[in-house]
Design a protein around this motif. Structure first.
Motif, PDB file in Angstrom:
ATOM      1  N   GLY A  59       0.741  -1.188  -0.191  1.00 48.92           N
ATOM      2  CA  GLY A  59      -0.532  -0.280  -0.123  1.00 48.92           C
ATOM      3  C   GLY A  59       1.045   1.168  -0.466  1.00 48.92           C
ATOM      4  N   VAL A  73      -9.090  -1.739  -8.187  1.00 50.55           N
ATOM      5  CA  VAL A  73      -7.676  -2.462  -7.488  1.00 50.55           C
ATOM      6  C   VAL A  73      -7.812  -3.963  -6.930  1.00 50.55           C
ATOM      7  N   VAL A  80      -9.386   1.857  -0.037  1.00 56.50           N
ATOM      8  CA  VAL A  80      -9.500   2.425  -1.243  1.00 56.50           C
ATOM      9  C   VAL A  80     -10.102   3.667  -1.132  1.00 56.50           C
ATOM     10  N   HIS A  89     -13.282  -2.671  -3.475  1.00 54.48           N
ATOM     11  CA  HIS A  89     -11.977  -3.114  -3.973  1.00 54.48           C
ATOM     12  C   HIS A  89     -12.567  -4.207  -4.207  1.00 54.48           C
ATOM     13  N   LEU A 103      -4.204   5.029  -2.001  1.00 53.44           N
ATOM     14  CA  LEU A 103      -4.363   3.348  -1.590  1.00 53.44           C
ATOM     15  C   LEU A 103      -4.206   2.711   0.079  1.00 53.44           C
ATOM     16  N   SER A 112      -0.527  -5.266  -4.350  1.00 52.38           N
ATOM     17  CA  SER A 112      -2.068  -5.230  -4.902  1.00 52.38           C
ATOM     18  C   SER A 112      -2.115  -4.416  -6.185  1.00 52.38           C
TER      19      SER A 112
END
Length: 284
Positions: A59, A73, A80, A89, A103, A112
């Motif tokens: 992140g 994502v 998010v 997500h 993020l 991610s």
């Protein structure tokens, strides 16, 4: 169109399908470590599977949208936010012109993936936009202040069947070309032991700590290596070769991880436990 990177996090790279077919020239393939997650992100925003995405480690990414973009994502589940408002997500979300996309740290997993409709349109190197962290072929890691060009989109995303591999569990292991370099009990050990993911793991390889695998032969000449090879250095602890692995290696390979299971290696955190399911001996 472009997206501004206000904060890149600890490691964010651009990845597409990589550079397959160049290992004989010494060029690793690269590409996303969790390929199913990257493919899902692209499908969600209407891209082709070879569109470039961002691979975000733990992140910490902060983007600012240009003219307005559909984004998705996937991968390691993380908070998010778009302009401070929580968004979903693994679903397409609209980020209007000038919107801040942030993020947070993932609740589990490591990596991610951020896809934008049209894909990230950086200059290809050897036919790919993937960053290789071993030889640093391709675009450099994403940095604070970067402007990332975005290609033309195909319109608003449409609903898709977007399955995520449901299987979690031991890594399925096929016999490797160097299995005869090990003591007979080594096969039993790797198939029945728990291994801890080491802190030095990265896109090149997943380093594991646990019961050592005993060899019955010494060193070997360097030979070609494939994605998912489980190489065993002299200390006996296995290393799983991932997307940025070197194309050759001088330690024997006891097994090769089933390709469909490699995404689990991408999301294994240091300190977590992995197990292998070893192959079964052929019936006589």
């Amino acid at each position: 169109m472009s997206i501004t990177v206000l904060r890149a996090g600890s490691l964010t790279t651009i990845q597409d399908r990589g550079r397959p077919g160049l290992a004989h020239l010494g060029v690793p393939c690269a590409g996303p470590l969790d390929r199913p997650a990257a493919d899902l992100a692209n499908r969600l925003v209407g891209n082709r599977s070879d569109a470039a995405v961002l691979e975000v480690t733990m992140g910490g990414l902060h983007l600012r949208a240009g003219r307005g973009h559909w984004i998705a994502v996937t991968g390691a589940p993380c908070p998010v936010e778009v302009n401070g408002v929580a968004r979903g997500h693994a679903r397409a979300e609209w980020a209007e012109r000038g919107a801040d996309v942030v993020l947070g740290p993932p609740s589990s997993g490591v990596r991610s993936y951020v896809a934008v409709a049209g894909g990230f349109d950086v200059v290809p190197v050897l036919g790919s936009r993937a960053t290789d962290t071993l030889a640093w072929v391709g675009p450099p890691p994403v940095q604070d202040g970067d402007l990332l060009a975005v290609g033309p989109s195909r319109g608003a995303p449409q609903p898709h069947d977007t399955p995520r591999p449901p299987r979690r569990g031991p890594l399925r292991l096929h016999p490797g070309p160097g299995v005869d370099w090990f003591a007979p009990e080594a096969v039993e050990v790797i198939g029945s032991s728990a291994y801890t993911v080491g802190s030095e793991s990265n896109r090149i390889g997943l380093r594991l700590d646990g019961p050592p695998l005993e060899r019955r032969r010494g060193e070997m000449p360097s030979e070609g290596m494939v994605l998912g090879s489980v190489q065993v250095p002299p200390h006996g602890r296995p290393v799983i070769f991932l997307a940025d692995h070197p194309v050759t290696g001088g330690y024997p390979v006891i097994g090769v991880v089933e390709p469909e299971d490699l995404w689990m290696c991408a999301q294994a955190r240091p300190g977590e436990t992995l197990r292998f399911t070893r192959w079964r001996a052929a019936s006589r």
